[in-house]
Design a protein around this motif. Structure first.
Motif, PDB file in Angstrom:
ATOM      1  N   GLU A 144      16.984 -25.105 -11.751  1.00 46.62           N
ATOM      2  CA  GLU A 144      16.150 -26.217 -12.227  1.00 46.62           C
ATOM      3  C   GLU A 144      15.750 -26.078 -13.695  1.00 46.62           C
ATOM      4  OE1 GLU A 144      15.333 -23.795 -10.270  1.00 46.62           O
ATOM      5  OE2 GLU A 144      13.197 -23.308 -10.248  1.00 46.62           O
ATOM      6  N   CYS A 145      15.945 -24.873 -14.258  1.00 40.16           N
ATOM      7  CA  CYS A 145      15.532 -24.650 -15.649  1.00 40.16           C
ATOM      8  C   CYS A 145      16.510 -25.245 -16.658  1.00 40.16           C
ATOM      9  CB  CYS A 145      15.390 -23.159 -15.929  1.00 40.16           C
ATOM     10  SG  CYS A 145      14.186 -22.407 -14.881  1.00 40.16           S
ATOM     11  N   GLN A 198      10.338 -31.249 -20.427  1.00 45.08           N
ATOM     12  CA  GLN A 198      11.041 -30.191 -21.163  1.00 45.08           C
ATOM     13  C   GLN A 198       9.978 -29.361 -21.889  1.00 45.08           C
ATOM     14  OE1 GLN A 198      13.708 -31.611 -24.215  1.00 45.08           O
ATOM     15  NE2 GLN A 198      14.933 -29.737 -24.179  1.00 45.08           N
ATOM     16  N   GLU A 209       5.515 -21.089 -13.867  1.00 45.58           N
ATOM     17  CA  GLU A 209       5.907 -21.666 -12.573  1.00 45.58           C
ATOM     18  C   GLU A 209       5.454 -23.123 -12.485  1.00 45.58           C
ATOM     19  OE1 GLU A 209       7.803 -20.368 -10.461  1.00 45.58           O
ATOM     20  OE2 GLU A 209       7.544 -18.202 -10.279  1.00 45.58           O
ATOM     21  N   ASN A 224      13.347 -25.500 -19.599  1.00 46.25           N
ATOM     22  CA  ASN A 224      12.200 -24.603 -19.727  1.00 46.25           C
ATOM     23  C   ASN A 224      12.615 -23.408 -20.567  1.00 46.25           C
ATOM     24  OD1 ASN A 224      12.131 -25.614 -16.559  1.00 46.25           O
ATOM     25  ND2 ASN A 224      10.222 -25.836 -17.651  1.00 46.25           N
ATOM     26  N   SER A 225      12.052 -23.294 -21.746  1.00 46.75           N
ATOM     27  CA  SER A 225      12.445 -22.169 -22.591  1.00 46.75           C
ATOM     28  C   SER A 225      11.220 -21.403 -23.087  1.00 46.75           C
ATOM     29  CB  SER A 225      13.283 -22.659 -23.771  1.00 46.75           C
ATOM     30  OG  SER A 225      12.604 -23.672 -24.451  1.00 46.75           O
ATOM     31  N   LEU A 234      12.883 -17.387 -15.156  1.00 46.88           N
ATOM     32  CA  LEU A 234      13.835 -18.263 -15.833  1.00 46.88           C
ATOM     33  C   LEU A 234      15.209 -17.582 -15.842  1.00 46.88           C
ATOM     34  CD1 LEU A 234      11.648 -19.423 -18.899  1.00 46.88           C
ATOM     35  CD2 LEU A 234      11.882 -20.575 -16.708  1.00 46.88           C
ATOM     36  N   CYS A 282      17.526 -19.317 -21.057  1.00 47.37           N
ATOM     37  CA  CYS A 282      16.240 -19.990 -21.297  1.00 47.37           C
ATOM     38  C   CYS A 282      15.329 -19.146 -22.190  1.00 47.37           C
ATOM     39  CB  CYS A 282      15.520 -20.251 -19.987  1.00 47.37           C
ATOM     40  SG  CYS A 282      16.432 -21.289 -18.850  1.00 47.37           S
ATOM     41  N   ASN A 337      17.569 -19.942 -10.456  1.00 52.68           N
ATOM     42  CA  ASN A 337      16.699 -20.863 -11.201  1.00 52.68           C
ATOM     43  C   ASN A 337      17.462 -22.027 -11.841  1.00 52.68           C
ATOM     44  OD1 ASN A 337      14.342 -19.335 -10.675  1.00 52.68           O
ATOM     45  ND2 ASN A 337      14.932 -17.889 -12.270  1.00 52.68           N
ATOM     46  N   LYS A 397       7.620 -25.388 -14.588  1.00 49.31           N
ATOM     47  CA  LYS A 397       8.943 -25.575 -13.999  1.00 49.31           C
ATOM     48  C   LYS A 397       8.958 -26.741 -13.012  1.00 49.31           C
ATOM     49  CE  LYS A 397      11.167 -21.918 -12.309  1.00 49.31           C
ATOM     50  NZ  LYS A 397      11.245 -20.558 -11.724  1.00 49.31           N
TER      51      LYS A 397
END
Lengths: 403, 116
Positions: A32-33, A346, A338, A41-42, A362, A366, A30, A341
């Protein structure tokens, strides 16, 4: 992107509370997170009443004096920590825009009463004002030379003085320098930050008549909404009916139709609110905002150029959703993560739903675990080198991340 | 996705007839078969050393072939996991105690609780 946030003496945060979104972890899954070392992404977990909702309000305090938002009740009452009523609340935001860093620190005696502000770009102070010492601000941005530096008279009253940063953002002819470009990105980011609370969801549910207008507005098709519900696990067939000349969405049972808003379940309405939010995310950035350069609305090529420069983000750059999946089936919650993401946004979500705590979705940097005194990523609680094969939900439930 | 079942075997050339008969006799679901490629004691040692590892992901990261076979699945997709391993009493790390622990741990095909 927001990479670090510090708050003190606001609501339940009596002591300094730091939310650090920078990550040095190099998980291979992952990827991209995390973008440029900042968690994009959190998801925040923590016991009831540890302050997750207040953290959202704290992060969005910046908008109470930099934008023209209506200030909500949460800020109007009990703004300072109960034990330190005579003091001031302190906020420090650190943003990252590409290689550039913006730090904005300020103090307030109440939501409307700014005491001091300091804005730094790449470590250099560009705007500062301490109203406890006077009303003359310091500006160090190209184009601000001719600006009146005394913000004392006629610019907000004593109890709600004008922000020096807002003053510069709204009134200055800033020349096209790299530093000013970073300043514009910062202003655009704050202007387009979006806070989604359970009140927002309720407001959407209350606005029954407008649901069809929003969902079908801008040439959008009902099928898009139907597909969204299907993917989130709601099996239904929808159609558009006209009631007293107005379009409404209905559940379609072939020969008969049932009004959507009055008959949809709590969970479905919550998903609907989220769908509307996603439409907002994709399409409704604050393009009506006047250009920082000359007060004229930016259109056509100028707007495209401004978009390319990053001054006007195409989608909401930052989203905080409190208790985002309170009414969701676990599959719907997963689908929402999803979806987020895939957006260039953000996102910070709070939840109690551990079924979406998974390295499939994630990564351990994250997922944040919050207590009344601090917030840390899951990996920081264990010496074990976490990898994709770890079941972090099981670890959380077993107390490994209890600090 | 229809319910899927995972068979874990020891070698890359398992007793194909036996496994296919078991599949036909007892299961109507989609069967996926992967190899661990080492004797059962190694698996037991790995899982007992770290109780928070997901067996599914351990299998997936075991070999490129497994990664491909399990590409479209995630750790929640298999409702049941069955292990088919040799006793291998001659193995250097063979241990009946370890085997007993594994028999307790892997007694339920639908869940894998913390390994103790």
């Amino acid at each position: 992107m927001l990479c670090k946030f510090e708050v003190k003496n606001f609501k339940n945060f009596g002591e300094p509370f730091v939310f650090d979104l920078l990550s040095t972890k190099n998980y291979e899954f992952n990827p991209e997170c995390v973008q440029n070392g900042v968690v994009a992404n959190s998801i925040i977990y923590g016991p009831n009443a540890c302050g997750k909702t207040n953290l959202g309000h704290a992060v969005f305090d910046i908008r109470t004096h930099l934008t023209d938002d209506k200030i909500t009740e949460h800020y109007e009452t009990d703004y300072l920590h109960a034990a330190q009523r005579e003091g001031s609340a302190k906020f420090v935001y650190t943003f990252q825009f590409g290689e550039d860093e913006v730090e904005y620190a300020y103090e307030k005696a109440s939501v409307r009463k700014l005491l001091s502000e300091v804005l730094k770009i790449n470590g250099k102070t560009v705007i500062s004002l301490d109203r406890r010492e006077g009303s003359v601000a310091e500006f160090d941005l190209d184009g601000t030379e001719t600006l009146n530096r005394d913000l004392g008279s006629g610019l907000g009253d004593e109890n709600s003085p004008l922000s020096a940063v807002k003053y510069v953002a709204n009134s200055t002819v800033l020349t096209a320098t790299p530093e000013n470009s970073v300043f514009r990105k910062f202003v655009a980011f704050v202007k387009n930050m979006e806070h989604f609370t359970t009140e927002t969801a309720r407001a959407v549910q209350a606005a029954a008549g407008t649901v069809a207008d929003i969902i079908l507005g801008g040439g959008r098709k009902l099928a898009g909404f139907e597909t969204f519900l299907h993917q989130a696990g709601v099996a239904c067939s929808l159609s558009v009916v006209e009631v007293s000349g107005e379009k409404q969405i209905a559940f379609d049972f072939g020969d008969s139709q049932l009004d959507f808003v009055t008959n949809a379940s709590t969970g479905t309405l919550s998903l609907t609110a989220q769908y509307i939010q996603l439409i907002t995310l994709r399409l409704q950035c604050d393009f009506s905002a006047r250009s920082e350069t000359n007060g004229v609305e930016v259109v056509g090529d100028a707007r495209k150029q401004a978009e390319d420069m990053g001054w006007f983000p195409r989608v909401r750059p930052f989203l905080f959703i409190d208790e985002f999946d309170a009414f969701y089936h676990h599959a719907a919650a997963r689908y929402m993560v999803e979806t987020l993401k895939k957006l260039d946004c953000q996102s910070i979500l709070t939840t109690h739903n551990t079924s979406i705590m998974s390295n499939d979705l994630l990564r351990p940097d994250c997922y944040f675990i919050m207590s009344a005194t601090d917030i840390k990523p899951a990996y920081a609680f264990t010496d074990k080198e976490l990898r994709k094969a770890h079941n972090i939900e099981k670890m959380y439930r077993a107390g490994v991340f209890n600090g | 996705m229809a319910e899927s079942i995972l068979f874990v075997v020891e070698g890359v050339n398992p007793e194909k007839h036996v496994l296919s008969s078991i599949g036909k006799q007892f299961f109507e679901n989609k069967l996926i078969q992967v190899a661990y490629e080492t004797e059962v004691y190694q698996l037991g040692k790995l899982l007992s050393a770290d109780p928070y590892l997901d067996l599914f992901e351990v299998l997936k990261e075991r070999s490129e072939k497994n990664r491909q076979l399990l590409e479209e699945f995630n750790r929640d997709d298999f409702s049941q996991i069955y292990l088919f391993f040799d006793y291998d009493g001659q193995a250097a790390n063979a241990s009946d105690t370890a085997l007993d622990a594994m028999l307790v741990h892997f007694a339920n095909e639908t869940e894998s609780e913390s390994y103790t």
